[in-house]
Structure formats: structure tokens, C-alpha cells
Write a protein that holds these residues in place. Structure first.
Motif, PDB file in Angstrom:
ATOM      1  N   ALA A   1      -8.243  -4.114  -2.552  1.00 25.18           N
ATOM      2  CA  ALA A   1      -6.997  -4.614  -1.963  1.00 25.18           C
ATOM      3  C   ALA A   1      -6.684  -5.995  -2.516  1.00 25.18           C
ATOM      4  O   ALA A   1      -7.594  -6.746  -2.872  1.00 25.18           O
ATOM      5  N   ASN A   2      -5.413  -6.297  -2.613  1.00 24.62           N
ATOM      6  CA  ASN A   2      -4.978  -7.671  -2.897  1.00 24.62           C
ATOM      7  C   ASN A   2      -4.486  -8.232  -1.569  1.00 24.62           C
ATOM      8  O   ASN A   2      -3.395  -7.892  -1.112  1.00 24.62           O
TER       9      ASN A   2
ATOM     10  N   ILE B   1       5.737  -7.224   3.789  1.00 22.50           N
ATOM     11  CA  ILE B   1       5.980  -6.993   2.362  1.00 22.50           C
ATOM     12  C   ILE B   1       6.821  -5.726   2.180  1.00 22.50           C
ATOM     13  O   ILE B   1       6.517  -4.677   2.751  1.00 22.50           O
ATOM     14  N   LEU B   2       7.851  -5.839   1.373  1.00 27.46           N
ATOM     15  CA  LEU B   2       8.705  -4.695   1.066  1.00 27.46           C
ATOM     16  C   LEU B   2       7.856  -3.576   0.444  1.00 27.46           C
ATOM     17  O   LEU B   2       6.979  -3.844  -0.367  1.00 27.46           O
TER      18      LEU B   2
ATOM     19  N   LYS C   1       9.914   3.371   0.991  1.00 23.55           N
ATOM     20  CA  LYS C   1      11.358   3.468   1.209  1.00 23.55           C
ATOM     21  C   LYS C   1      11.948   4.679   0.481  1.00 23.55           C
ATOM     22  O   LYS C   1      12.785   5.412   1.023  1.00 23.55           O
ATOM     23  N   ALA C   2      11.485   4.881  -0.753  1.00 23.76           N
ATOM     24  CA  ALA C   2      11.974   6.019  -1.538  1.00 23.76           C
ATOM     25  C   ALA C   2      11.573   7.333  -0.875  1.00 23.76           C
ATOM     26  O   ALA C   2      12.369   8.277  -0.795  1.00 23.76           O
TER      27      ALA C   2
ATOM     28  N   PRO D   1       8.756  -0.507  -1.606  1.00 29.31           N
ATOM     29  CA  PRO D   1       9.771   0.318  -2.272  1.00 29.31           C
ATOM     30  C   PRO D   1       9.381   1.792  -2.350  1.00 29.31           C
ATOM     31  O   PRO D   1      10.234   2.674  -2.213  1.00 29.31           O
ATOM     32  N   GLN D   2       8.079   2.079  -2.523  1.00 25.52           N
ATOM     33  CA  GLN D   2       7.654   3.487  -2.611  1.00 25.52           C
ATOM     34  C   GLN D   2       7.869   4.180  -1.273  1.00 25.52           C
ATOM     35  O   GLN D   2       8.401   5.292  -1.215  1.00 25.52           O
TER      36      GLN D   2
ATOM     37  N   ILE E   1      -0.939  -9.341  -0.429  1.00 22.49           N
ATOM     38  CA  ILE E   1       0.141  -8.417  -0.060  1.00 22.49           C
ATOM     39  C   ILE E   1      -0.328  -7.194   0.725  1.00 22.49           C
ATOM     40  O   ILE E   1       0.488  -6.443   1.244  1.00 22.49           O
TER      41      ILE E   1
ATOM     42  N   LYS F   1      -2.856   3.299   0.084  1.00 18.96           N
ATOM     43  CA  LYS F   1      -3.853   3.974  -0.753  1.00 18.96           C
ATOM     44  C   LYS F   1      -5.086   4.274   0.094  1.00 18.96           C
ATOM     45  O   LYS F   1      -5.429   3.510   0.985  1.00 18.96           O
TER      46      LYS F   1
END
Lengths: 80, 226
Positions: free
Chosen positions: A67-68, A14-15, A20-21, A17-18, A71, A40
Motif C-alpha cells: 500500500a502507499n 482520494i478520488l 467511478k467508472a 476514477p476506477q 493515498i 486490491k
């Protein structure tokens, strides 16, 4: 009082983005070669004795809410 | 005239716009409160956009366990039409009424624009009044609209005609296969990131394509009763 740690991380495929930033910002700050994935951490205070049953409940809570699992993957451990 | 419920969670933003859209479509909006356990015999439910419970934990994760959602899930499994818009879509995924999940936009910014979409499936309660392949424009505004699922789920959604809307002219958020909205196997539950409730009036909308959602619902309910 016992404390149980639940770590939740985005699954590898799963990508993130956080993460990556953050990775990009670290590179700009001169921290070369560091790649970050961001997750988390939950600290769960448990009333009374930490039995296997209680630990099982924390696992159930992690799977149901913290958790989900579509993902994210989670890990439950007791803090010594 | 049908009674259409709109759920308000703490942090819902577009519940009143959704109620207004219901009214503009000629139906009676029924306000449903997250802490209540009755659907008040509505004939359909809309989960609106916004930031339920402040988006704490994950978008939609806490709303999914609110008392009203227990009833919505039970009714949806029984065939009640349910439309999840933006945060409502996230709630539906967290509820497992719809497959997949929505993550932060790959562009890492909030995206707000008039979004062109292709209607991929008209075999749902909420899209049967559209033409297959019809191109529509619906307002999009989200920070966490990237639709993801494992490869097997994506393949199943594509194969079973459960991809309902696809982004055109650029993917705004990194959604796999440009997926903007999906449905369940039965076609009564639809979720999408764009906001059809904002495309109901000429004064404020680039299109009136939101009306098609309600026309679809009406066709379904009429056929159902008749």
C-alpha cells in the motif's frame, strides 16, 4: 500453509476514477443505487507457522510496499 | 560539460530521449542501470518517463526499491540534483523524496498534448533560469498524472513555495490546485508530469522550453563549483 489477506483501498478522501467508472457502468446495466470503490486484494502464502512475528512482517510489507499510505489504507487478516 | 546520469528501469521508455536531451544541452549522458548500485560520480540524475516494471502494483512502486534507487535517495538527501519526469516523478513520490502521490487521471483517459504551464518557483536547481510566472509549453502524456496529497501537505507546498509548475488552460488530469510539478524543501529534487526532454529541438517540439531545465542545472552546477 497459512494464508494472510491484505486488502488495500483508496482512502475515502482520494478520488477513485476506477470505482467511478465501474459505478457508471453498473448504472447503465440497470443496477441502480450501487456505488463502487475499487481496491486490491493480496493473498499472501506464509511458509511454516503463522506466528505474531510473521503477521507483523506481513503488516510491515503491506505498509512498505503493498500500500502507499499517502493515498491508500490497508487491512491485514488471517484467512481461516 | 557535466556528467548527467539517466536511469533505465525495465519498462522505461524515454531514457534515450532524456540522454539525447542531455547531449543537446551540451552535457555528457551517463546510462545508469536499475540493478547497479553505483551512480558513477554523476553530477545530476534524471529519472525518465515510461512504465517501470510495467506499472505493476502502483506506478513507480517497484522501481522505488531497485538497487540504484537506494543510491539515488541517499545522494538526493545529500543535495544531488534529481529530476523526475512523469514515471520518474511517480518514482520520486513513492520514494518519499517528494510529497504526495499520483493517481489515475480523473478524465479516465490517457492524455497527450502540448501543455501550457506556469513556472511558479524558480528557487530550484532545475528552474532557476526561468522567470517567476513564466509561461512555457511542455509535452504532456500520461494516464496516471493526478497529483494528490492531504490538505495539510498541499497547504505546506503552497506556503513554502514548493509548487514548481501549474497547469494553465485547463487541468488535464484532476491534479489538486492544478499542480504539475513540485520540489523538496531543499530545491534539488524536482518532479513533474510533463516531459521537458521532448522540448529540445525545433523539428519535433512545439517549444524549446525543455532547454530551460538544463540551463538551470548548468547555472546551479557552475555556481556550486565556482
Amino acid at each position: 500453509m497459512a494464508r494472510v489477506i491484505v486488502d488495500v483501498m483508496p482512502k475515502a478522501e482520494i478520488l477513485d476514477p476506477q470505482g467511478k467508472a465501474v459505478t457508471g457502468a453498473l448504472q447503465r446495466l440497470g443496477f441502480a443505487g450501487l456505488t463502487v470503490r475499487q481496491g486490491k486484494r493480496f493473498e499472501v502464502e506464509v511458509d511454516g507457522e503463522l506466528t505474531d512475528e510473521v503477521l507483523g512482517q506481513v503488516r510491515e510489507a503491506a505498509e512498505k510496499l503493498l500500500a502507499n499510505t499517502v493515498i491508500e489504507a490497508f487491512d491485514v487478516r488471517v484467512e481461516q | 560539460m557535466s556528467r548527467i546520469g539517466v536511469v533505465t528501469f525495465p519498462g522505461s521508455l524515454d531514457d534515450h530521449d532524456a540522454q539525447r536531451a542531455v547531449k543537446l544541452a551540451g552535457h555528457e549522458p551517463v546510462a545508469l542501470w536499475h540493478a547497479h548500485e553505483s551512480l558513477q560520480e554523476v553530477e545530476a540524475v534524471i529519472l525518465p518517463g515510461g512504465f517501470s516494471y510495467g506499472d505493476y502494483l502502483r506506478c513507480g512502486a517497484i522501481a522505488r526499491f531497485s538497487p540504484i534507487m537506494t543510491e539515488v535517495i541517499r545522494a538526493a538527501e545529500g543535495g544531488l540534483p534529481v529530476l523526475g519526469i512523469c514515471n520518474g516523478f511517480q518514482v520520486l513520490c513513492e520514494s518519499h523524496l517528494l510529497p504526495g502521490a499520483l493517481i489515475r487521471n480523473d478524465v479516465r483517459t490517457f492524455v497527450c498534448r502540448d501543455q501550457k504551464l506556469r513556472v511558479e518557483s524558480v528557487d530550484t536547481v532545475w528552474t532557476n533560469a526561468f522567470v517567476p510566472g513564466q509561461e512555457i509549453v511542455i509535452v504532456l502524456k500520461n494516464g496516471e498524472g493526478g497529483f494528490v496529497a492531504d490538505a495539510a501537505t498541499i497547504e505546506r507546498l503552497e506556503g513554502e513555495n514548493q509548487v514548481v509548475f501549474r497547469y494553465l488552460d485547463g487541468n488535464p488530469n484532476g491534479s489538486l490546485n492544478d499542480i504539475a510539478g513540485v520540489t523538496n524543501a531543499r530545491g534539488n529534487v524536482v518532479g513533474l508530469m510533463p516531459h521537458p526532454e521532448h522540448n529540445m529541438e525545433e523539428l519535433t517540439s512545439p517549444s524549446l522550453d525543455g532547454r530551460g531545465f538544463f540551463a538551470s542545472l548548468e547555472r546551479f552546477l557552475t555556481a556550486h563549483v565556482g
